[in-house]
Design a protein around this motif. Structure first.
Motif, PDB file in Angstrom:
ATOM      1  N   THR A  69       3.972  14.630  12.064  1.00  0.00           N
ATOM      2  CA  THR A  69       4.974  13.779  12.707  1.00  0.00           C
ATOM      3  C   THR A  69       5.059  12.391  12.088  1.00  0.00           C
ATOM      4  O   THR A  69       5.929  11.608  12.454  1.00  0.00           O
ATOM      5  N   ILE A  70       4.156  12.089  11.172  1.00  0.00           N
ATOM      6  CA  ILE A  70       4.187  10.783  10.496  1.00  0.00           C
ATOM      7  C   ILE A  70       4.788  10.989   9.116  1.00  0.00           C
ATOM      8  O   ILE A  70       4.233  11.695   8.285  1.00  0.00           O
ATOM      9  N   GLN A  71       5.957  10.371   8.898  1.00  0.00           N
ATOM     10  CA  GLN A  71       6.642  10.563   7.617  1.00  0.00           C
ATOM     11  C   GLN A  71       6.151   9.605   6.545  1.00  0.00           C
ATOM     12  O   GLN A  71       6.168   9.921   5.371  1.00  0.00           O
ATOM     13  N   SER A  72       5.730   8.424   6.953  1.00  0.00           N
ATOM     14  CA  SER A  72       5.201   7.464   5.991  1.00  0.00           C
ATOM     15  C   SER A  72       4.159   6.594   6.677  1.00  0.00           C
ATOM     16  O   SER A  72       4.145   6.456   7.895  1.00  0.00           O
ATOM     17  N   VAL A  73       3.303   6.006   5.851  1.00  0.00           N
ATOM     18  CA  VAL A  73       2.232   5.156   6.348  1.00  0.00           C
ATOM     19  C   VAL A  73       2.333   3.814   5.633  1.00  0.00           C
ATOM     20  O   VAL A  73       2.392   3.760   4.403  1.00  0.00           O
ATOM     21  N   VAL A  74       2.388   2.751   6.416  1.00  0.00           N
ATOM     22  CA  VAL A  74       2.387   1.398   5.871  1.00  0.00           C
ATOM     23  C   VAL A  74       0.987   0.844   6.116  1.00  0.00           C
ATOM     24  O   VAL A  74       0.489   0.889   7.241  1.00  0.00           O
ATOM     25  N   VAL A  75       0.373   0.333   5.057  1.00  0.00           N
ATOM     26  CA  VAL A  75      -0.991  -0.151   5.161  1.00  0.00           C
ATOM     27  C   VAL A  75      -1.011  -1.657   4.954  1.00  0.00           C
ATOM     28  O   VAL A  75      -0.461  -2.169   3.981  1.00  0.00           O
ATOM     29  N   GLY A  76      -1.646  -2.344   5.891  1.00  0.00           N
ATOM     30  CA  GLY A  76      -1.809  -3.786   5.797  1.00  0.00           C
ATOM     31  C   GLY A  76      -3.239  -4.103   5.428  1.00  0.00           C
ATOM     32  O   GLY A  76      -4.160  -3.788   6.177  1.00  0.00           O
ATOM     33  N   GLY A  77      -3.413  -4.686   4.278  1.00  0.00           N
ATOM     34  CA  GLY A  77      -4.754  -5.031   3.815  1.00  0.00           C
ATOM     35  C   GLY A  77      -4.667  -5.570   2.407  1.00  0.00           C
ATOM     36  O   GLY A  77      -3.589  -5.873   1.905  1.00  0.00           O
ATOM     37  N   GLY A  78      -5.818  -5.635   1.781  1.00  0.00           N
ATOM     38  CA  GLY A  78      -5.886  -6.095   0.406  1.00  0.00           C
ATOM     39  C   GLY A  78      -5.746  -4.934  -0.563  1.00  0.00           C
ATOM     40  O   GLY A  78      -5.499  -3.785  -0.166  1.00  0.00           O
ATOM     41  N   ASP A  79      -5.908  -5.232  -1.827  1.00  0.00           N
ATOM     42  CA  ASP A  79      -5.724  -4.219  -2.856  1.00  0.00           C
ATOM     43  C   ASP A  79      -6.704  -3.054  -2.717  1.00  0.00           C
ATOM     44  O   ASP A  79      -6.363  -1.918  -3.012  1.00  0.00           O
ATOM     45  N   GLY A  80      -7.906  -3.309  -2.225  1.00  0.00           N
ATOM     46  CA  GLY A  80      -8.863  -2.217  -2.016  1.00  0.00           C
ATOM     47  C   GLY A  80      -8.389  -1.257  -0.938  1.00  0.00           C
ATOM     48  O   GLY A  80      -8.461  -0.032  -1.099  1.00  0.00           O
ATOM     49  N   THR A  81      -7.892  -1.796   0.163  1.00  0.00           N
ATOM     50  CA  THR A  81      -7.359  -0.971   1.251  1.00  0.00           C
ATOM     51  C   THR A  81      -6.150  -0.187   0.776  1.00  0.00           C
ATOM     52  O   THR A  81      -6.014   1.009   1.058  1.00  0.00           O
ATOM     53  N   ILE A  82      -5.270  -0.858   0.037  1.00  0.00           N
ATOM     54  CA  ILE A  82      -4.058  -0.222  -0.471  1.00  0.00           C
ATOM     55  C   ILE A  82      -4.429   0.902  -1.441  1.00  0.00           C
ATOM     56  O   ILE A  82      -3.857   1.989  -1.402  1.00  0.00           O
ATOM     57  N   SER A  83      -5.400   0.665  -2.290  1.00  0.00           N
ATOM     58  CA  SER A  83      -5.838   1.671  -3.252  1.00  0.00           C
ATOM     59  C   SER A  83      -6.391   2.903  -2.545  1.00  0.00           C
ATOM     60  O   SER A  83      -6.092   4.047  -2.934  1.00  0.00           O
ATOM     61  N   GLN A  84      -7.183   2.696  -1.516  1.00  0.00           N
ATOM     62  CA  GLN A  84      -7.723   3.816  -0.745  1.00  0.00           C
ATOM     63  C   GLN A  84      -6.577   4.643  -0.142  1.00  0.00           C
ATOM     64  O   GLN A  84      -6.576   5.872  -0.212  1.00  0.00           O
ATOM     65  N   ALA A  85      -5.606   3.967   0.430  1.00  0.00           N
ATOM     66  CA  ALA A  85      -4.471   4.654   1.043  1.00  0.00           C
ATOM     67  C   ALA A  85      -3.608   5.360  -0.003  1.00  0.00           C
ATOM     68  O   ALA A  85      -3.060   6.435   0.263  1.00  0.00           O
ATOM     69  N   ALA A  86      -3.509   4.791  -1.193  1.00  0.00           N
ATOM     70  CA  ALA A  86      -2.684   5.392  -2.245  1.00  0.00           C
ATOM     71  C   ALA A  86      -3.197   6.771  -2.625  1.00  0.00           C
ATOM     72  O   ALA A  86      -2.415   7.696  -2.854  1.00  0.00           O
ATOM     73  N   GLY A  87      -4.513   6.926  -2.689  1.00  0.00           N
ATOM     74  CA  GLY A  87      -5.079   8.227  -3.005  1.00  0.00           C
ATOM     75  C   GLY A  87      -4.692   9.267  -1.970  1.00  0.00           C
ATOM     76  O   GLY A  87      -4.331  10.401  -2.305  1.00  0.00           O
ATOM     77  N   LEU A  88      -4.734   8.896  -0.702  1.00  0.00           N
ATOM     78  CA  LEU A  88      -4.360   9.815   0.377  1.00  0.00           C
ATOM     79  C   LEU A  88      -2.855  10.103   0.365  1.00  0.00           C
ATOM     80  O   LEU A  88      -2.438  11.240   0.599  1.00  0.00           O
TER      81      LEU A  88
END
Length: 165
Positions: free
Chosen positions: A59-78
Motif C-alpha cells: 500500500t506504500i507507493q513511495s518512501v520519502v526519507v528525512g535524514g543525512g546522506d547515510g540515512t538516504i543511502s541506506q534507504a536507496a538500497g531498499l
C-alpha cells in the motif's frame, strides 16, 4: 483495492531534525494532505526496521526519507531492491544527494515541495553489492569519517567542529 500512499520516515537524530525540533517538524508534516502522506519520526535504532517495513508494504507507493546522506543511502538500497520510488528530505549536515537532485535545502520549502514532486531516474553505483548515490571513497576519507563519528556532537555545527578536529 487499497489506496496507495507515500510514507515519510524521519531520522529523529538527523542534524536538521534536531535543530528544528520534533514538535515543529510534526507541524510542518501535518500540513501535507493526509490522504496522500503519512509519516513516522523514528530513532536511529528503529530506522532499519521502519524502512524495511515501508518498502515491503504494497500500500506504500513511495518512501520519502528525512535524514543525512547515510540515512538516504541506506534507504536507496531498499528502494532499489523493492523497485519503489525514494524521495528525500534534506535533514543531514551536508545533504549531498538532496543537492544533486535539486531538492530545496530549506526544510519548510522541501516539505512544501513534496505534493508536486515528480519521479525521476538517477544513476546509482554499487560496490560489493552495496548501493551508493553520490560518492564512494577509499583511504583517508573513510578513516576521517570514522574518527569524526566517535567524537561527541549534538548537531550540525558540532559535527562540523568534530570534522575539523
Amino acid at each position: 483495492m487499497s489506496k496507495q500512499i507515500t510514507r515519510i520516515i524521519i531520522n529523529a537524530q538527523a542534524g536538521t531534525a534536531l535543530s528544528v525540533g520534533r514538535q515543529r517538524l510534526r507541524e510542518m508534516l501535518d500540513s501535507l494532505p493526509a490522504n496522500q502522506f503519512e509519516y513516522r519520526i523514528v530513532e536511529p535504532g528503529e530506522l532499519t526496521d521502519e524502512l524495511s517495513n515501508a518498502f515491503q508494504r504494497a500500500t506504500i507507493q513511495s518512501v520519502v526519507v528525512g535524514g543525512g546522506d547515510g540515512t538516504i543511502s541506506q534507504a536507496a538500497g531498499l528502494a532499489f531492491e523493492h523497485g519503489k520510488t525514494l524521495g528525500v528530505l534534506p535533514l543531514g549536515t551536508m545533504n549531498l544527494f538532496a543537492r544533486a537532485i535539486g531538492m530545496p535545502l530549506n526544510i519548510d520549502e522541501a516539505i512544501s515541495a513534496l505534493p508536486a514532486a515528480r519521479d525521476t531516474r538517477v544513476d546509482v553505483g554499487t560496490v560489493n553489492g552495496r548501493i551508493f548515490l553520490n560518492h564512494v571513497s577509499v583511504g583517508l576519507h573513510p578513516r576521517f569519517v570514522a574518527v569524526r563519528d566517535k567524537l561527541p556532537r549534538s548537531g550540525r555545527v558540532s559535527k562540523i567542529f568534530a570534522g575539523v578536529k
